[in-house]
Design a protein around this motif. Structure first.
Motif: not given
Length: 389
Positions: A25-33, A67-71, A85-95
């Motif tokens: 899988c890949t770990f993809n950071r969210g976008k700040s909002l 998603t995994v909460a980032g902070s 969803i809008f992934c913000c201060d988190a990262f998604s774990v994608d196969p």
């Protein structure tokens, strides 16, 4: 033999390969909002908490997303979303390839490692968890058919828990509805101020200053009631004083049928001292209300105070809010029906209260049992013999 046993014996009789999470899988950071820049909409914004931080009109993740909460305090919290969803201060774990790994299988695996992920927090100030922190977790990789059967079994447990949780929400709404009806009285009812219902000297604020210092605490002795005992209604103790010190502070000693109230910081939380509770003293973050039981029943008072009164009446000491004695005992007025009527109200609300809040019986107990059952079978189903290459 179960279907899962048959699939396992047929498709992976010699065990399964374990891979690093980063290999599947890949770990993809969210976008700040930030909330002030969000546009009103119904798309959950996923940040550092257990629930959406706010809502927006655009998504940056679609389909099923882990998603995994980032902070923050809940950094590392794993959740799954079945909506955009809008992934913000988190990262998604994608196969990387859903023909090799089922996304919900991946989710159940990450849940099984939740405590380990929490322990990956780093940072001296605000804790953080990053994708690289969990990249080396080892995940068993049985054939996709086996993964899908595991998901089917585990989803049955989570669906049952979700149904019970939904029922609990409805029961709580019922409880609040009936509580409001039962505790609403017209002007023909006798009303008393809180002071009129207390015993003489029945308002007791915990000791301040040098009366109860940490150096007075001992390993065993008379327990000290703290704010947490009112907030969480629990009876485990961290601090104790010896008998001589307790004698000097005896006017701060709780008795059966006392109400203790948190009165500093998180205030207005209420708990009743019962005959089964240990006798101890309160600290400065609590106060005691000691009622005249010839006039009122203590559980009736508790239900009424929780339902209709706001005990946050003054602020002092900067950001710390305190309860001010005069304002409480003079301002708060209580309807006082006959004791038989009070008992009738207690009987009805007590049933709802137990059903909704008692962790030893009722729906909370059943939900907790189902969660433990899920965890047991999840850990069992996700344990495979490792295939030797």
């Amino acid at each position: 033999m179960s279907k899962l046993d048959e699939l396992t014996r047929e498709l992976c009789p010699d065990g399964v390969e374990y891979k690093n999470l980063k290999d599947v899988c890949t770990f993809n950071r969210g976008k700040s909002l930030v909330s002030k820049n969000a546009v009103n909409g119904n798309v959950p914004v996923i940040s550092g908490g257990k629930k959406p931080a706010f809502y927006h009109n655009e998504s940056n993740r679609n389909g099923i997303t882990i998603t995994v909460a980032g902070s923050g305090a809940y950094a590392g919290y794993v959740s799954i979303w079945y909506e955009p969803i809008f992934c913000c201060d988190a990262f998604s774990v994608d196969p990387i390839d859903e023909k090799i790994i089922n996304v919900k299988y991946l989710y159940h695996f990450l849940l099984s490692k939740q405590n380990k992920i929490y322990h990956k927090k780093t940072g001296a100030g605000i804790p953080h968890v990053h994708g690289k922190d969990i990249a080396k977790l080892k995940i068993p990789m049985p054939p996709l058919e086996v993964q899908e059967e595991i998901v089917r079994i585990l989803d049955n447990f989570t669906e049952l828990t979700a149904e019970l949780t939904a029922e609990l929400t409805v029961r709580k709404q019922q409880y609040e509805y009936y509580r409001n009806i039962l505790l609403t009285f017209d002007d023909n009812m006798e009303w008393n101020t809180l002071e009129e219902l207390l015993q003489p000297k029945g308002y007791i604020r915990g000791p301040f200053g040098s009366a109860l210092k940490k150096e007075f605490f001992v390993e065993e002795g008379i327990p000290v009631y703290e704010q947490q005992h009112a907030i969480y209604d629990k009876r485990t103790f961290r601090y104790f004083i010896d008998g001589d010190r307790a004698e000097k502070l005896k006017r701060f000693m709780v008795k059966p049928n006392d109400i203790i109230i948190s009165c500093s910081g998180t205030i207005g939380k209420i708990s009743i001292i019962t005959s089964n509770d240990k006798i101890g003293i309160i600290n400065q973050a609590l106060l005691i209300l000691r009622f005249d039981l010839s006039k009122v029943k203590i559980k009736y008072i508790k239900y009424y105070l929780e339902c209709f009164t706001n005990l946050i009446v003054t602020s002092s000491g900067g950001a710390i809010t305190n309860i001010e004695k005069r304002a409480v005992i003079e301002r708060i007025r209580i309807p006082v029906p006959p004791l038989s009527k009070q008992q009738h109200i207690i009987d009805i609300l007590g049933w709802f209260d137990q059903l909704c809040n008692d962790i030893s019986v009722g729906l909370p107990a059943e939900i907790e049992a189902r969660k433990k059952q899920y965890e047991y079978y999840r850990d069992k189903l996700l344990t495979f013999k490792e295939k030797i290459s």
